[in-house]
Design an enzyme around this catalytic site. Structure first.
Site, PDB file in Angstrom:
ATOM      1  NE  ARG A 181       0.441   1.421   4.498  1.00 17.22           N
ATOM      2  CZ  ARG A 181       1.240   2.303   5.065  1.00 17.22           C
ATOM      3  NH1 ARG A 181       1.868   3.213   4.343  1.00 17.22           N
ATOM      4  NH2 ARG A 181       1.448   2.287   6.375  1.00 17.22           N
ATOM      5  CD  GLU A 194      -1.914   7.129  10.119  1.00 22.15           C
ATOM      6  OE1 GLU A 194      -2.262   6.064  10.673  1.00 22.15           O
ATOM      7  OE2 GLU A 194      -0.713   7.459  10.011  1.00 22.15           O
ATOM      8  NE  ARG A 213      -2.061   5.107   4.701  1.00 20.89           N
ATOM      9  CZ  ARG A 213      -1.756   4.771   5.950  1.00 20.89           C
ATOM     10  NH1 ARG A 213      -1.970   3.544   6.364  1.00 20.89           N
ATOM     11  NH2 ARG A 213      -1.225   5.641   6.773  1.00 20.89           N
ATOM     12  CB  CYS A 248       2.061   9.028  10.775  1.00 19.36           C
ATOM     13  SG  CYS A 248       3.253   8.254  11.883  1.00 19.36           S
ATOM     14  CB  THR A 256       6.077   6.021  10.413  1.00 22.54           C
ATOM     15  OG1 THR A 256       4.649   6.052  10.284  1.00 22.54           O
ATOM     16  CG2 THR A 256       6.474   6.189  11.855  1.00 22.54           C
ATOM     17  NE  ARG A 284       1.890  -1.920   6.907  1.00 22.56           N
ATOM     18  CZ  ARG A 284       1.718  -3.196   7.269  1.00 22.56           C
ATOM     19  NH1 ARG A 284       2.745  -3.940   7.632  1.00 22.56           N
ATOM     20  NH2 ARG A 284       0.507  -3.731   7.286  1.00 22.56           N
ATOM     21  NE  ARG A 288       2.634  -2.175  11.089  1.00 22.48           N
ATOM     22  CZ  ARG A 288       2.107  -1.115  10.482  1.00 22.48           C
ATOM     23  NH1 ARG A 288       0.941  -1.206   9.870  1.00 22.48           N
ATOM     24  NH2 ARG A 288       2.719   0.048  10.474  1.00 22.48           N
ATOM     25  CD  GLU A 326       0.478   1.166  13.490  1.00 25.35           C
ATOM     26  OE1 GLU A 326      -0.506   1.732  12.975  1.00 25.35           O
ATOM     27  OE2 GLU A 326       1.579   1.709  13.667  1.00 25.35           O
TER      28      GLU A 326
HETATM   29  P1  ADP Z   1      -1.432  -0.158   6.972  1.00 32.52           P
HETATM   30  O1  ADP Z   1      -0.934  -1.336   6.214  1.00 32.52           O
HETATM   31  O2  ADP Z   1      -2.250   0.745   6.116  1.00 32.52           O
HETATM   32  O3  ADP Z   1      -0.309   0.528   7.675  1.00 32.52           O
HETATM   33  P2  ADP Z   1      -2.484  -1.972   9.013  1.00 32.52           P
HETATM   34  O4  ADP Z   1      -1.166  -2.461   9.470  1.00 32.52           O
HETATM   35  O5  ADP Z   1      -3.481  -1.654  10.089  1.00 32.52           O
HETATM   36  O6  ADP Z   1      -2.423  -0.653   8.121  1.00 32.52           O
HETATM   37  O7  ADP Z   1      -3.098  -3.071   8.046  1.00 32.52           O
HETATM   38  C1  ADP Z   1      -4.345  -2.878   7.456  1.00 32.52           C
HETATM   39  C2  ADP Z   1      -5.001  -4.198   7.120  1.00 32.52           C
HETATM   40  O8  ADP Z   1      -4.269  -4.851   6.097  1.00 32.52           O
HETATM   41  C3  ADP Z   1      -5.062  -5.177   8.302  1.00 32.52           C
HETATM   42  O9  ADP Z   1      -6.286  -5.860   8.260  1.00 32.52           O
HETATM   43  C4  ADP Z   1      -3.944  -6.137   7.988  1.00 32.52           C
HETATM   44  O10 ADP Z   1      -4.129  -7.414   8.549  1.00 32.52           O
HETATM   45  C5  ADP Z   1      -4.026  -6.178   6.484  1.00 32.52           C
HETATM   46  N1  ADP Z   1      -2.778  -6.654   5.877  1.00 32.52           N
HETATM   47  C6  ADP Z   1      -1.552  -6.125   5.973  1.00 32.52           C
HETATM   48  N2  ADP Z   1      -0.664  -6.841   5.296  1.00 32.52           N
HETATM   49  C7  ADP Z   1      -1.334  -7.885   4.750  1.00 32.52           C
HETATM   50  C8  ADP Z   1      -0.974  -8.994   3.936  1.00 32.52           C
HETATM   51  N3  ADP Z   1       0.270  -9.178   3.510  1.00 32.52           N
HETATM   52  N4  ADP Z   1      -1.954  -9.854   3.584  1.00 32.52           N
HETATM   53  C9  ADP Z   1      -3.236  -9.680   3.994  1.00 32.52           C
HETATM   54  N5  ADP Z   1      -3.637  -8.656   4.737  1.00 32.52           N
HETATM   55  C10 ADP Z   1      -2.698  -7.766   5.125  1.00 32.52           C
HETATM   56  N1  ARG Z   2       1.274   7.280  16.632  1.00 32.95           N
HETATM   57  C1  ARG Z   2       1.585   5.884  16.855  1.00 32.95           C
HETATM   58  C2  ARG Z   2       2.890   5.788  17.598  1.00 32.95           C
HETATM   59  O1  ARG Z   2       3.615   6.729  17.626  1.00 32.95           O
HETATM   60  C3  ARG Z   2       1.659   5.109  15.549  1.00 32.95           C
HETATM   61  C4  ARG Z   2       2.810   5.454  14.642  1.00 32.95           C
HETATM   62  C5  ARG Z   2       2.940   4.697  13.358  1.00 32.95           C
HETATM   63  N2  ARG Z   2       1.715   4.184  12.864  1.00 32.95           N
HETATM   64  C6  ARG Z   2       0.844   4.837  12.121  1.00 32.95           C
HETATM   65  N3  ARG Z   2      -0.285   4.245  11.810  1.00 32.95           N
HETATM   66  N4  ARG Z   2       1.089   6.036  11.652  1.00 32.95           N
HETATM   67  O2  ARG Z   2       3.193   4.736  18.153  1.00 32.95           O
END
Ligand code: ADP
Ligand code: ARG
Length: 338
Positions: free
Chosen positions: A109, A208, A212, A254, A256, A263, A291, A296
Protein backbone atom coordinates in the site's frame (compact mmCIF):
# COMPACT_ATOMS: atom_id res chain seq x y z
CA UNK A 1 20.54 7.89 28.03
CA UNK A 2 18.64 5.87 30.65
CA UNK A 3 16.18 3.04 29.87
CA UNK A 4 13.23 5.27 30.83
CA UNK A 5 14.33 8.06 28.49
CA UNK A 6 14.70 5.58 25.64
CA UNK A 7 11.04 4.57 25.91
CA UNK A 8 9.63 8.09 25.59
CA UNK A 9 7.71 8.84 22.40
CA UNK A 10 10.15 10.46 19.97
CA UNK A 11 8.02 13.61 19.87
CA UNK A 12 8.48 14.10 23.63
CA UNK A 13 12.12 13.03 23.67
CA UNK A 14 13.10 15.58 21.02
CA UNK A 15 10.87 18.49 22.05
CA UNK A 16 13.39 20.39 24.15
CA UNK A 17 12.54 23.58 26.06
CA UNK A 18 14.47 25.55 23.43
CA UNK A 19 12.31 24.10 20.69
CA UNK A 20 9.13 24.76 22.69
CA UNK A 21 10.17 28.42 22.89
CA UNK A 22 11.04 28.52 19.21
CA UNK A 23 7.64 27.08 18.27
CA UNK A 24 5.58 29.19 20.71
CA UNK A 25 2.82 31.12 18.91
CA UNK A 26 3.44 29.36 15.57
CA UNK A 27 0.42 27.99 13.71
CA UNK A 28 0.02 26.49 10.26
CA UNK A 29 -2.62 27.87 7.89
CA UNK A 30 -4.91 25.09 9.16
CA UNK A 31 -4.43 26.25 12.75
CA UNK A 32 -2.06 23.44 13.82
CA UNK A 33 0.27 24.31 16.74
CA UNK A 34 3.11 22.33 18.31
CA UNK A 35 0.70 21.14 21.02
CA UNK A 36 -1.51 19.70 18.29
CA UNK A 37 1.47 18.01 16.62
CA UNK A 38 2.57 16.17 19.79
CA UNK A 39 -0.85 15.67 21.46
CA UNK A 40 -1.04 11.97 20.55
CA UNK A 41 2.37 11.32 22.12
CA UNK A 42 1.49 13.31 25.24
CA UNK A 43 -1.83 11.48 25.72
CA UNK A 44 -0.40 8.06 24.79
CA UNK A 45 2.95 7.68 26.51
CA UNK A 46 3.45 4.26 24.88
CA UNK A 47 3.60 5.89 21.41
CA UNK A 48 6.80 5.20 19.57
CA UNK A 49 6.58 8.39 17.50
CA UNK A 50 3.69 10.47 18.89
CA UNK A 51 3.59 13.22 16.24
CA UNK A 52 1.18 14.01 13.40
CA UNK A 53 1.23 16.68 10.70
CA UNK A 54 -1.92 18.50 9.57
CA UNK A 55 -0.55 19.81 6.29
CA UNK A 56 2.65 20.26 4.26
CA UNK A 57 3.36 23.41 6.29
CA UNK A 58 3.54 21.42 9.57
CA UNK A 59 6.68 19.71 8.28
CA UNK A 60 8.27 23.11 7.49
CA UNK A 61 7.17 25.13 10.51
CA UNK A 62 8.10 22.41 13.00
CA UNK A 63 11.01 21.01 10.98
CA UNK A 64 13.55 21.02 13.85
CA UNK A 65 11.32 18.49 15.66
CA UNK A 66 10.24 16.45 12.63
CA UNK A 67 13.88 16.30 11.34
CA UNK A 68 14.97 14.45 14.48
CA UNK A 69 12.04 12.02 14.37
CA UNK A 70 12.56 11.39 10.66
CA UNK A 71 16.28 10.83 11.13
CA UNK A 72 15.71 8.30 13.91
CA UNK A 73 12.87 6.43 12.18
CA UNK A 74 14.05 6.41 8.53
CA UNK A 75 17.79 7.06 9.01
CA UNK A 76 17.24 10.04 6.68
CA UNK A 77 19.24 13.30 6.93
CA UNK A 78 17.61 16.73 7.21
CA UNK A 79 19.12 17.80 3.87
CA UNK A 80 18.21 14.58 2.03
CA UNK A 81 16.57 14.50 -1.41
CA UNK A 82 13.97 11.79 -1.90
CA UNK A 83 13.79 10.01 -5.26
CA UNK A 84 10.91 7.95 -6.53
CA UNK A 85 11.10 4.96 -8.90
CA UNK A 86 7.70 3.61 -9.94
CA UNK A 87 9.07 1.62 -12.88
CA UNK A 88 8.57 -2.13 -13.04
CA UNK A 89 10.58 -3.17 -16.11
CA UNK A 90 13.93 -3.73 -14.33
CA UNK A 91 12.60 -5.93 -11.55
CA UNK A 92 13.60 -9.58 -11.44
CA UNK A 93 11.74 -11.52 -8.78
CA UNK A 94 10.62 -15.12 -8.54
CA UNK A 95 7.60 -16.10 -6.53
CA UNK A 96 9.28 -16.97 -3.20
CA UNK A 97 6.59 -19.53 -2.37
CA UNK A 98 5.24 -20.99 -5.61
CA UNK A 99 3.31 -23.74 -3.80
CA UNK A 100 1.61 -21.24 -1.43
CA UNK A 101 2.77 -23.15 1.67
CA UNK A 102 4.45 -20.39 3.66
CA UNK A 103 3.16 -17.04 2.42
CA UNK A 104 -0.59 -16.62 2.94
CA UNK A 105 -0.87 -13.27 1.18
CA UNK A 106 1.00 -10.23 -0.10
CA UNK A 107 -0.14 -6.62 0.23
CA UNK A 108 1.52 -3.38 -0.81
CA UNK A 109 0.00 0.00 0.00
CA UNK A 110 0.94 3.62 -0.34
CA UNK A 111 -0.52 6.62 1.46
CA UNK A 112 -1.39 9.81 -0.40
CA UNK A 113 -2.88 13.20 0.50
CA UNK A 114 -4.39 15.75 -1.85
CA UNK A 115 -2.24 18.88 -2.02
CA UNK A 116 -5.09 21.36 -1.63
CA UNK A 117 -6.67 20.10 1.61
CA UNK A 118 -5.66 19.80 5.27
CA UNK A 119 -4.63 16.29 6.30
CA UNK A 120 -6.86 14.11 8.49
CA UNK A 121 -5.86 15.66 11.83
CA UNK A 122 -7.19 19.12 10.88
CA UNK A 123 -9.54 18.71 7.93
CA UNK A 124 -13.11 20.05 8.26
CA UNK A 125 -16.13 17.85 7.62
CA UNK A 126 -16.96 19.77 4.43
CA UNK A 127 -13.45 19.37 3.10
CA UNK A 128 -13.31 15.69 4.04
CA UNK A 129 -16.47 15.18 2.01
CA UNK A 130 -14.96 17.14 -0.92
CA UNK A 131 -11.86 14.93 -0.80
CA UNK A 132 -14.14 11.90 -0.87
CA UNK A 133 -15.99 13.24 -3.94
CA UNK A 134 -12.82 14.17 -5.86
CA UNK A 135 -11.19 10.84 -5.19
CA UNK A 136 -14.30 8.83 -6.14
CA UNK A 137 -14.53 10.75 -9.39
CA UNK A 138 -10.91 9.85 -10.26
CA UNK A 139 -11.42 6.23 -9.23
CA UNK A 140 -14.56 5.91 -11.33
CA UNK A 141 -12.45 6.58 -14.44
CA UNK A 142 -10.23 3.55 -13.80
CA UNK A 143 -10.49 0.68 -16.27
CA UNK A 144 -9.35 -2.92 -16.69
CA UNK A 145 -7.99 -4.64 -13.58
CA UNK A 146 -8.45 -1.41 -11.59
CA UNK A 147 -12.15 -0.92 -12.31
CA UNK A 148 -14.25 -1.12 -9.16
CA UNK A 149 -17.03 0.20 -6.93
CA UNK A 150 -17.10 2.65 -4.02
CA UNK A 151 -18.73 1.68 -0.72
CA UNK A 152 -19.35 4.50 1.75
CA UNK A 153 -18.93 3.64 5.42
CA UNK A 154 -22.01 5.71 6.21
CA UNK A 155 -24.20 3.40 4.12
CA UNK A 156 -22.57 0.12 5.09
CA UNK A 157 -24.35 -2.28 7.46
CA UNK A 158 -22.39 -3.37 10.52
CA UNK A 159 -22.17 -7.03 9.50
CA UNK A 160 -20.61 -6.17 6.12
CA UNK A 161 -18.22 -3.72 7.72
CA UNK A 162 -17.00 -6.22 10.32
CA UNK A 163 -16.51 -8.92 7.69
CA UNK A 164 -14.46 -6.59 5.46
CA UNK A 165 -12.26 -5.68 8.44
CA UNK A 166 -11.83 -9.32 9.50
CA UNK A 167 -10.91 -10.28 5.92
CA UNK A 168 -8.12 -7.63 5.95
CA UNK A 169 -9.72 -5.39 3.32
CA UNK A 170 -11.13 -2.50 5.34
CA UNK A 171 -9.69 -0.23 8.03
CA UNK A 172 -11.07 -0.12 11.55
CA UNK A 173 -12.04 3.09 13.33
CA UNK A 174 -8.78 4.83 14.25
CA UNK A 175 -7.16 3.67 17.51
CA UNK A 176 -6.45 5.86 20.55
CA UNK A 177 -3.31 7.27 18.86
CA UNK A 178 -5.39 8.58 15.96
CA UNK A 179 -8.21 9.61 18.31
CA UNK A 180 -5.83 11.92 20.19
CA UNK A 181 -4.50 13.31 16.92
CA UNK A 182 -8.03 14.33 15.89
CA UNK A 183 -8.19 11.91 12.97
CA UNK A 184 -11.41 10.19 14.10
CA UNK A 185 -13.53 13.37 14.07
CA UNK A 186 -16.97 12.99 12.44
CA UNK A 187 -16.50 9.22 12.11
CA UNK A 188 -17.66 7.57 9.83
CA UNK A 189 -18.63 10.51 7.62
CA UNK A 190 -16.66 11.03 4.43
CA UNK A 191 -14.97 7.63 4.71
CA UNK A 192 -15.22 4.56 2.57
CA UNK A 193 -13.55 1.94 0.44
CA UNK A 194 -13.28 1.49 -3.31
CA UNK A 195 -12.50 -2.03 -4.51
CA UNK A 196 -12.52 -4.31 -7.49
CA UNK A 197 -14.80 -7.35 -7.40
CA UNK A 198 -11.83 -9.67 -6.76
CA UNK A 199 -10.52 -7.30 -4.04
CA UNK A 200 -7.02 -7.25 -5.46
CA UNK A 201 -7.12 -3.47 -5.83
CA UNK A 202 -8.55 -1.27 -3.08
CA UNK A 203 -8.47 2.36 -2.05
CA UNK A 204 -9.29 3.53 1.44
CA UNK A 205 -10.66 7.07 1.52
CA UNK A 206 -10.13 9.35 4.53
CA UNK A 207 -8.56 6.97 6.99
CA UNK A 208 -5.24 8.25 8.42
CA UNK A 209 -4.39 9.74 5.01
CA UNK A 210 -6.79 10.93 2.31
CA UNK A 211 -5.96 7.83 0.29
CA UNK A 212 -4.40 4.48 1.00
CA UNK A 213 -3.92 2.80 -2.38
CA UNK A 214 -3.66 -0.96 -1.94
CA UNK A 215 -2.78 -3.95 -4.09
CA UNK A 216 -3.10 -7.41 -2.53
CA UNK A 217 -3.71 -11.05 -3.29
CA UNK A 218 -3.27 -14.50 -1.81
CA UNK A 219 0.15 -16.14 -2.09
CA UNK A 220 3.64 -14.73 -2.52
CA UNK A 221 3.75 -13.15 -5.97
CA UNK A 222 5.28 -9.86 -4.83
CA UNK A 223 6.05 -8.71 -8.37
CA UNK A 224 2.47 -9.03 -9.58
CA UNK A 225 1.16 -7.13 -6.56
CA UNK A 226 3.79 -4.41 -7.04
CA UNK A 227 3.09 -4.03 -10.77
CA UNK A 228 -0.64 -3.57 -10.17
CA UNK A 229 0.03 -0.90 -7.56
CA UNK A 230 2.50 1.01 -9.77
CA UNK A 231 -0.05 0.97 -12.60
CA UNK A 232 -2.67 2.42 -10.22
CA UNK A 233 -0.39 5.15 -8.87
CA UNK A 234 0.77 6.18 -12.35
CA UNK A 235 -2.85 6.42 -13.51
CA UNK A 236 -4.16 8.28 -10.45
CA UNK A 237 -1.27 10.77 -10.50
CA UNK A 238 -2.58 12.03 -13.83
CA UNK A 239 -5.94 12.86 -12.23
CA UNK A 240 -5.16 13.91 -8.66
CA UNK A 241 -2.54 16.28 -7.35
CA UNK A 242 -0.82 14.74 -4.35
CA UNK A 243 1.07 16.61 -1.61
CA UNK A 244 4.78 16.10 -2.35
CA UNK A 245 8.10 17.69 -1.49
CA UNK A 246 11.56 17.08 -2.96
CA UNK A 247 12.94 16.55 0.54
CA UNK A 248 10.20 14.43 2.12
CA UNK A 249 8.59 12.82 -0.93
CA UNK A 250 4.90 12.06 -0.50
CA UNK A 251 3.59 13.89 2.54
CA UNK A 252 1.65 11.87 5.10
CA UNK A 253 -0.12 12.49 8.41
CA UNK A 254 2.45 10.44 10.32
CA UNK A 255 6.19 10.93 9.73
CA UNK A 256 6.68 7.13 9.52
CA UNK A 257 4.80 7.17 6.20
CA UNK A 258 6.73 9.90 4.35
CA UNK A 259 8.65 9.34 1.12
CA UNK A 260 7.34 6.36 -0.80
CA UNK A 261 4.57 6.10 1.85
CA UNK A 262 4.83 2.44 0.97
CA UNK A 263 4.37 -0.56 3.24
CA UNK A 264 5.00 -3.82 1.41
CA UNK A 265 4.06 -6.83 3.49
CA UNK A 266 3.47 -10.54 3.50
CA UNK A 267 1.47 -12.61 5.93
CA UNK A 268 3.93 -15.42 6.48
CA UNK A 269 4.06 -18.59 8.60
CA UNK A 270 7.25 -18.67 10.65
CA UNK A 271 6.26 -20.98 13.52
CA UNK A 272 9.82 -22.00 14.46
CA UNK A 273 11.86 -18.93 13.66
CA UNK A 274 9.42 -16.64 15.47
CA UNK A 275 10.03 -18.57 18.71
CA UNK A 276 13.80 -18.04 18.59
CA UNK A 277 15.25 -15.21 20.69
CA UNK A 278 16.98 -13.71 17.64
CA UNK A 279 13.82 -13.32 15.48
CA UNK A 280 13.28 -9.63 16.29
CA UNK A 281 16.95 -8.73 15.85
CA UNK A 282 17.15 -10.60 12.56
CA UNK A 283 14.10 -8.71 11.21
CA UNK A 284 15.59 -5.48 12.45
CA UNK A 285 18.89 -6.20 10.65
CA UNK A 286 16.92 -6.94 7.48
CA UNK A 287 15.15 -3.55 7.93
CA UNK A 288 11.82 -5.30 8.41
CA UNK A 289 8.99 -4.56 10.87
CA UNK A 290 6.87 -7.23 12.51
CA UNK A 291 3.11 -6.77 13.03
CA UNK A 292 0.34 -9.17 14.04
CA UNK A 293 -2.12 -10.39 11.44
CA UNK A 294 -4.88 -7.90 12.12
CA UNK A 295 -2.70 -4.90 11.39
CA UNK A 296 -0.79 -2.47 13.52
CA UNK A 297 -0.86 -3.10 17.28
CA UNK A 298 -2.44 -6.57 16.78
CA UNK A 299 -1.03 -9.95 17.82
CA UNK A 300 0.19 -12.86 15.73
CA UNK A 301 -2.10 -15.89 15.41
CA UNK A 302 -0.80 -19.41 14.84
CA UNK A 303 2.77 -18.31 14.09
CA UNK A 304 1.62 -16.08 11.18
CA UNK A 305 3.21 -12.63 11.07
CA UNK A 306 2.81 -9.48 9.00
CA UNK A 307 6.37 -8.67 7.90
CA UNK A 308 7.02 -5.39 6.03
CA UNK A 309 9.67 -2.80 5.18
CA UNK A 310 10.38 -0.32 7.96
CA UNK A 311 11.98 2.50 5.95
CA UNK A 312 9.82 4.41 3.50
CA UNK A 313 11.73 7.68 3.00
CA UNK A 314 15.10 8.04 1.22
CA UNK A 315 14.50 4.78 -0.63
CA UNK A 316 12.60 4.33 -3.90
CA UNK A 317 9.53 2.15 -4.43
CA UNK A 318 11.82 -0.30 -6.24
CA UNK A 319 14.21 -0.37 -3.25
CA UNK A 320 11.32 -1.02 -0.88
CA UNK A 321 10.07 -4.01 -2.77
CA UNK A 322 13.58 -5.49 -2.87
CA UNK A 323 13.97 -5.03 0.89
CA UNK A 324 10.83 -7.10 1.32
CA UNK A 325 11.81 -9.69 -1.30
CA UNK A 326 15.37 -10.23 -0.05
CA UNK A 327 14.32 -10.16 3.59
CA UNK A 328 11.54 -12.71 3.12
CA UNK A 329 13.87 -14.96 1.11
CA UNK A 330 16.26 -14.96 4.06
CA UNK A 331 13.51 -15.59 6.66
CA UNK A 332 12.18 -18.53 4.64
CA UNK A 333 15.74 -19.92 4.49
CA UNK A 334 16.22 -19.54 8.25
CA UNK A 335 12.84 -21.17 9.02
CA UNK A 336 13.79 -24.13 6.79
CA UNK A 337 17.03 -24.67 8.76
CA UNK A 338 15.14 -25.19 12.05
P1 ADP B 1 -1.43 -0.16 6.97
O1 ADP B 1 -0.93 -1.34 6.21
O2 ADP B 1 -2.25 0.75 6.12
O3 ADP B 1 -0.31 0.53 7.67
P2 ADP B 1 -2.48 -1.97 9.01
O4 ADP B 1 -1.17 -2.46 9.47
O5 ADP B 1 -3.48 -1.65 10.09
O6 ADP B 1 -2.42 -0.65 8.12
O7 ADP B 1 -3.10 -3.07 8.05
C1 ADP B 1 -4.35 -2.88 7.46
C2 ADP B 1 -5.00 -4.20 7.12
O8 ADP B 1 -4.27 -4.85 6.10
C3 ADP B 1 -5.06 -5.18 8.30
O9 ADP B 1 -6.29 -5.86 8.26
C4 ADP B 1 -3.94 -6.14 7.99
O10 ADP B 1 -4.13 -7.41 8.55
C5 ADP B 1 -4.03 -6.18 6.48
N1 ADP B 1 -2.78 -6.65 5.88
C6 ADP B 1 -1.55 -6.13 5.97
N2 ADP B 1 -0.66 -6.84 5.30
C7 ADP B 1 -1.33 -7.89 4.75
C8 ADP B 1 -0.97 -8.99 3.94
N3 ADP B 1 0.27 -9.18 3.51
N4 ADP B 1 -1.95 -9.85 3.58
C9 ADP B 1 -3.24 -9.68 3.99
N5 ADP B 1 -3.64 -8.66 4.74
C10 ADP B 1 -2.70 -7.77 5.13
N1 ARG C 1 1.27 7.28 16.63
C1 ARG C 1 1.59 5.88 16.86
C2 ARG C 1 2.89 5.79 17.60
O1 ARG C 1 3.61 6.73 17.63
C3 ARG C 1 1.66 5.11 15.55
C4 ARG C 1 2.81 5.45 14.64
C5 ARG C 1 2.94 4.70 13.36
N2 ARG C 1 1.72 4.18 12.86
C6 ARG C 1 0.84 4.84 12.12
N3 ARG C 1 -0.29 4.25 11.81
N4 ARG C 1 1.09 6.04 11.65
O2 ARG C 1 3.19 4.74 18.15
Amino acid sequence: MTEIEKKLPMSIKYLTDDLKNEFAGKKTQNGFTIDDVVRSGVENSDSSIGAYAADAESYQLFAPLFDKIIEEYHGYPKDGIHTSDLSTDKLLMDNLDPTDDIINSTRIRVGRNLASYAFAAAISLDDRQSVEKEVISALNDLTGELQGTYYSLEDMDEKTRLKLVADHFLFKKGDRFLESAGVNRDWPRGRGIFCTDNKRFLVWINEEDHLRIISMQNGGDILMVFKRLMNAINTLEKKLQFAYSGHLGNLSSCPTNLGTAMRASVHIKLPKLSKTPSFKDLCNDLKLSIRGIHGEHSESEGGVYDISNKQRLGVSENDVVYVLYNGIKRLIGEEAKL
